[in-house]
Design a protein around this motif. Structure first.
Motif, short mmCIF file in Angstrom:
data_model
loop_
_atom_site.label_atom_id
_atom_site.label_comp_id
_atom_site.label_asym_id
_atom_site.label_seq_id
_atom_site.Cartn_x
_atom_site.Cartn_y
_atom_site.Cartn_z
N GLN A 196 -4.54 20.07 -13.14
CA GLN A 196 -3.73 19.60 -12.00
C GLN A 196 -2.81 20.69 -11.45
OE1 GLN A 196 -4.12 16.45 -10.46
NE2 GLN A 196 -5.96 16.74 -11.73
N THR A 197 -2.36 21.60 -12.30
CA THR A 197 -1.53 22.71 -11.80
C THR A 197 -2.33 23.57 -10.83
OG1 THR A 197 -0.20 22.75 -13.81
CG2 THR A 197 -0.20 24.75 -12.47
N TYR A 198 -3.60 23.80 -11.17
CA TYR A 198 -4.44 24.57 -10.25
C TYR A 198 -4.57 23.87 -8.90
CZ TYR A 198 -8.70 26.03 -7.90
OH TYR A 198 -9.59 26.42 -6.95
N LEU A 199 -4.78 22.55 -8.92
CA LEU A 199 -4.93 21.82 -7.65
C LEU A 199 -3.65 21.90 -6.83
CD1 LEU A 199 -6.91 18.65 -8.78
CD2 LEU A 199 -7.78 20.64 -7.56
N LYS A 200 -2.51 21.79 -7.49
CA LYS A 200 -1.24 21.91 -6.76
C LYS A 200 -1.10 23.30 -6.15
CE LYS A 200 1.22 18.52 -9.61
NZ LYS A 200 2.31 18.33 -10.61
N MET A 201 -1.46 24.33 -6.91
CA MET A 201 -1.40 25.69 -6.39
C MET A 201 -2.34 25.86 -5.20
SD MET A 201 -1.29 28.26 -9.63
CE MET A 201 0.12 28.39 -10.74
N LEU A 202 -3.55 25.34 -5.33
CA LEU A 202 -4.54 25.49 -4.26
C LEU A 202 -4.05 24.86 -2.97
CD1 LEU A 202 -7.46 26.28 -3.41
CD2 LEU A 202 -8.16 23.99 -4.12
N ILE A 203 -3.54 23.63 -3.06
CA ILE A 203 -3.06 22.94 -1.86
C ILE A 203 -1.86 23.67 -1.28
CG2 ILE A 203 -2.12 20.78 -0.96
CD1 ILE A 203 -5.09 20.65 -1.76
N ALA A 204 -0.93 24.07 -2.16
CA ALA A 204 0.29 24.73 -1.67
C ALA A 204 -0.02 26.08 -1.03
CB ALA A 204 1.27 24.92 -2.83
N TYR A 205 -1.01 26.78 -1.52
CA TYR A 205 -1.31 28.13 -1.02
C TYR A 205 -2.24 28.11 0.18
CZ TYR A 205 -2.03 33.19 -1.32
OH TYR A 205 -2.05 34.53 -1.06
N ARG B 233 -8.03 22.71 -18.50
CA ARG B 233 -6.69 23.19 -18.85
C ARG B 233 -6.64 24.69 -18.61
NH1 ARG B 233 -3.98 20.39 -24.18
NH2 ARG B 233 -3.84 18.26 -23.36
N LEU B 234 -5.83 25.07 -17.65
CA LEU B 234 -5.68 26.48 -17.30
C LEU B 234 -4.22 26.88 -17.42
CD1 LEU B 234 -7.80 26.43 -14.01
CD2 LEU B 234 -8.54 27.38 -16.21
N THR B 235 -3.98 28.11 -17.80
CA THR B 235 -2.62 28.63 -17.76
C THR B 235 -2.25 28.88 -16.29
OG1 THR B 235 -3.26 30.96 -17.87
CG2 THR B 235 -3.02 29.77 -19.97
N PRO B 236 -0.96 28.92 -15.97
CA PRO B 236 -0.58 29.23 -14.58
C PRO B 236 -1.17 30.54 -14.09
CG PRO B 236 1.31 28.36 -15.76
CD PRO B 236 0.22 28.52 -16.78
N GLN C 162 -4.04 31.91 -15.05
CA GLN C 162 -5.46 31.70 -14.78
C GLN C 162 -5.65 30.90 -13.50
OE1 GLN C 162 -6.48 29.76 -18.46
NE2 GLN C 162 -7.01 31.69 -19.50
N ALA C 163 -4.83 29.87 -13.32
CA ALA C 163 -4.93 29.06 -12.10
C ALA C 163 -4.67 29.91 -10.86
CB ALA C 163 -3.95 27.90 -12.17
N ALA C 164 -3.67 30.78 -10.93
CA ALA C 164 -3.36 31.64 -9.78
C ALA C 164 -4.52 32.57 -9.47
CB ALA C 164 -2.08 32.43 -10.06
N MET C 165 -5.16 33.11 -10.50
CA MET C 165 -6.31 34.00 -10.28
C MET C 165 -7.43 33.24 -9.57
SD MET C 165 -7.87 36.82 -10.47
CE MET C 165 -6.78 37.80 -11.50
#
Length: 680
Positions: free
Chosen positions: A72-81, A186-189, A191-194
């Motif tokens: 879910q952190t990745y999805l939040k990053m994707l939408i925000a970016y 489950r990704l680290t922040p 990894q999600a940012a990459m």
């Protein structure tokens, strides 16, 4: 003029409504690209873990995914970016487009893009460019049409499936497996940012090719996430310190042969669930590599493990290496190759003999020279042991006693029992013969494991299954509960290989003619396992024996299955547990059915020297005297032939060895007698 103003306003509204309707018709008439693109066929274990995936056309790794399967952190990053108003707009974000145009106009360069995630999906589905106005207009039209026909979750799914991540990687699952060797649940922040940064420029930012560019792009995403309050300052700093993964990992190729088997059996299926346990499978594949170290580059190994209480195969190793073209022919699945089973069929013969009342484990049976027409079986060491218990004959894997029993049971009945147990034995030619008991038939490792599973289940045969949801055939009885228990009791008394665990594993080894195949099959109260080692091309392996080569691997397999064996269980109430002297007279010594009715007046007798005699060594041949019987005689000393074809009743033997010796005489009818003496 004032009177015309209302008419002008009405005309303007009508024109706007007409334009809107025309625009809607234009959007609805959009010819959408195919949304159901192929995704990789996947094979999973009993717990849903990925064992193997296959590329789609063009060699692309594109694995199916839905938003709920992504961190879910990745999805939040994707939408925000990429598209912070994704859940609000209808395919196009006018504010973002105006901002992008204004920034480009004032700065003279592109600062941010105006494309929404929906527009990016449109571009990905049609593989259209980003720099041309015609392409951008087409993306807008397709994006608006997509928003009318599919949900936001479906659009997000399309992006997560098709976004490019460098090379032949498409979709976040392929990227996460390739760059981080794990599913994106489950990704680290960091990894999600990459994974947020890569699709914007998948070639220039590939971490294995351009680690500096990848690191910089990741940092830009992380910085934006702090501003967007997706990450805290602490999480941001921790993410910056995490190294960028610069090595692309191989996709899982676990249980490769079984995966191929599943796909070829159901070629139209997108997903295949197997009963295998990935953790155990990986462990045994590692053991397979270890087992062949120092044994030659042409040898291969195969392993099968099953839970005999359920019939489910938990691990299946087809070879030590799947790569084609190597010396070991690793592409051949040796769990399904038909080979000679050596002595591994002997327990079934004894189980049938127990049920037919021919012998009991404590029955005495004569290990002596025999001939059936032109067939004269020999023990593996060429020696004879005279009379011994049936249980000892099985433990020592003697050939002659088991052939004597097959002669009584009938080779055809042995073949029928094998088929009843679920095997499909293939004869090299002609009718079933006595040599079947010594490996003169073709079976597979998987079939042998199924055969021993029958013994472990108390004589009930059942099909081994390997596909989740598969139903095996109904069980049927092959041997009785008591016979099966007796076999387990005898086989668990076989000494383990040197250096192996002292656990009482019920097991049997086998070596085929010419040392072409070595086997070890065993079971405890829950699991059954088998191992084959040999050359896939069937050429001999001089000096290889199942007890020395395959048995240690079998014991290592059980150590990896569990730390402690499960007990076999107590004997069924109907089991006859008696010493030899307490058995009914016909079961005390095996003579064959015909021998029960044979006259005994002319019984062979070794009349001199008497049993237990202590004789002085004189330097001359030892004289023995024989009475009755049918000539010619054969004389053995300590199991080894000393004289054959003798037609005299007084026989001179060149026996000069000091100490105990057992002298055995066998006549032409198969009768025998023996004495134990001591030379001083």
């Amino acid at each position: 003029m004032r009177r015309l103003w209302p008419l002008f306003l009405v005309a303007l509204l009508l024109f706007g409504a007409g334009a809107r309707d025309a625009f809607d018709r234009w959007i609805k008439a959009t010819d959408l690209p195919v949304l159901l693109a192929d995704t990789s066929v996947e094979v999973r274990d009993r717990n849903g873990d990925l064992l193997r995936a296959y590329t789609v056309d063009g060699g692309i790794w594109r694995l199916g995914i839905t938003p709920d399967q992504v961190d879910q952190t990745y999805l939040k990053m994707l939408i925000a970016y990429e598209d912070k108003r994704f859940f609000e707009h209808r395919g196009v974000d006018p504010r973002a487009m105006l901002r992008a145009v204004w920034q480009a106009t004032t700065s003279g360069q592109i600062v941010s893009g105006g494309s929404t995630l929906t527009m990016q999906v449109a571009r990905l589905m049609e593989d259209s460019g980003t720099g041309r106005w015609a392409g951008k207009l087409r993306q807008i039209r397709v994006a608006l049409a997509l928003e009318q026909q599919v949900s936001k979750d479906q659009i997000l799914t399309l992006y997560l499936t098709h976004a490019p991540f460098g090379g032949n990687l498409e979709g976040i699952r392929a990227a996460s497996l390739a760059w981080f060797r794990k599913e994106p649940t489950r990704l680290t922040p960091a990894q999600a940012a990459m994974l947020v940064a890569l699709p914007q420029s998948p070639t220039a930012r590939r971490p294995d090719k351009n680690p500096k560019a990848a690191t910089a792009a990741r940092e830009r995403v992380l910085t934006r996430m702090v501003a967007a309050r997706v990450l805290t300052q602490g999480a941001f700093e921790a993410a910056l310190s995490e190294p960028v993964s610069t090595t692309r990992q191989q996709f899982p190729t676990v249980a490769a042969h079984m995966a191929d088997r599943a796909v070829s059996g159901q070629p139209d299926a997108q997903s295949h669930g197997l009963t295998l346990n990935k953790t155990l499978q990986v462990s045994l594949e590692s053991l397979a590599d270890k087992a062949l170290q120092g044994l030659g580059e042409r040898l291969s190994v195969a392993m099968v493990v099953a839970d005999h209480t359920t019939g489910e195969i938990l691990a299946s190793v087809g070879s030590a290496g799947y790569a084609q073209g190597d010396h070991r022919q690793g592409f051949v699945d040796m769990t399904r190759a038909r080979r000679s089973p050596g002595s591994t069929l002997k327990p079934l013969v004894y189980g049938l003999a127990f049920d037919q009342g021919l012998v009991h484990p404590n029955t005495m049976i004569n290990d002596r020279p025999v001939r059936f027409g032109t067939y004269a079986p020999q023990n593996f060491d060429g020696a004879f042991r005279g009379e011994l218990r049936v249980s000892e004959a099985l433990k020592n894997s003697l050939n002659i006693p088991v052939v004597l029993l097959v002669d009584e049971i009938g080779p055809a009945n042995l073949m029928a029992a094998m088929r009843k147990a679920g095997t499909d034995p293939k004869l090299p030619g002609g009718k079933p013969g006595l040599a079947m008991a010594l490996g003169g038939v073709g079976v597979t490792l998987e079939e042998l494991v199924q055969l021993y599973a029958m013994q472990a289940r108390g004589g009930l045969a059942g099909e081994l299954i390997w596909r989740l949801g598969q139903k095996g055939e109904e069980t049927q009885r092959v041997i009785s509960r008591s016979a099966a228990w007796q076999l387990g009791h005898i086989l668990s008394g076989i000494a383990p290989p040197p250096g192996s665990s002292t656990n009482r594993l019920a097991y049997k080894t086998g070596t085929s003619y010419g040392h072409r195949d070595t086997w070890a099959i065993g079971y405890d109260g829950t699991h059954v396992a088998g191992v084959w080692i040999g050359r896939p091309d069937g050429t001999p392996v001089p000096g290889a024996f199942g007890a020395a080569v395959a048995a240690p691997v079998l014991f290592d397999m059980f150590q990896r299955i569990k730390p402690k064996l499960d007990p076999l269980g107590p004997p069924p109430p109907e089991t006859i547990l008696l010493a030899n002297a307490q058995l009914p007279q016909p079961l005390r010594q095996f003579r064959g059915r015909n021998a029960l009715f044979a006259p005994t007046q002319n019984a062979l007798k070794l009349s001199f020297p008497p049993n237990g005699a202590r004789l002085a060594r004189t330097g001359q041949d030892l004289t023995i005297k024989v009475r009755n019987g049918q000539k010619p005689y054969t004389v053995l000393a300590n199991g080894a032939p000393l004289a054959t074809g003798i037609r005299r009743e007084e026989i001179q033997l060149p026996l000069a060895e000091i100490g105990a010796s057992t002298i055995t005489v066998i006549d032409a009818a198969g009768q025998s007698d023996r004495v134990r003496i001591w030379l001083e």
